[in-house]
Scaffold this active site. Sequence first.
Site, PDB file in Angstrom:
ATOM      1  N   CYS A  58      37.908  84.420  -8.072  1.00  0.00           N
ATOM      2  CA  CYS A  58      36.636  85.130  -7.980  1.00  0.00           C
ATOM      3  C   CYS A  58      36.526  86.096  -9.145  1.00  0.00           C
ATOM      4  O   CYS A  58      37.274  86.014 -10.101  1.00  0.00           O
ATOM      5  CB  CYS A  58      36.560  85.875  -6.654  1.00  0.00           C
ATOM      6  SG  CYS A  58      37.840  87.144  -6.491  1.00  0.00           S
ATOM      7  N   CYS A  59      35.637  87.027  -8.989  1.00  0.00           N
ATOM      8  CA  CYS A  59      35.430  88.045 -10.010  1.00  0.00           C
ATOM      9  C   CYS A  59      35.983  89.368  -9.460  1.00  0.00           C
ATOM     10  O   CYS A  59      35.321  90.390  -9.496  1.00  0.00           O
ATOM     11  CB  CYS A  59      33.946  88.138 -10.337  1.00  0.00           C
ATOM     12  SG  CYS A  59      33.615  88.713 -11.992  1.00  0.00           S
TER      13      CYS A  59
END
Length: 101
Positions: free
Chosen positions: A7-8
Amino acid sequence: MRIMLACCAGISTSLVVTKMQEAAKEQGKEYKIWAVDQKQIEEELGNFDVLLLGPQIRHVLRKATKIVGDMAPIAIIDSRAYGRCDGEAVLEQAESLVGGK
């Protein structure tokens, strides 16, 4: 099975991981499930059997596919399951990618 989510560095993904771990435990499955920042995919090569990308980083799918090659299947986490933090659905998605373990 070893399931890695990328993810970020978001909190949502860690919630999904927790829900996936709970679902696996309820089903009697001893899976390793964890999340990393998208920039760590390459250094994790060989440590996962399937890679799921958070919907918010769908734009890195092509790059991640080049990095991973045919070492493991990759997919974008279903947006609805992700948004609902439906660990069971995301777990099923991961399992289907590796032949329904």
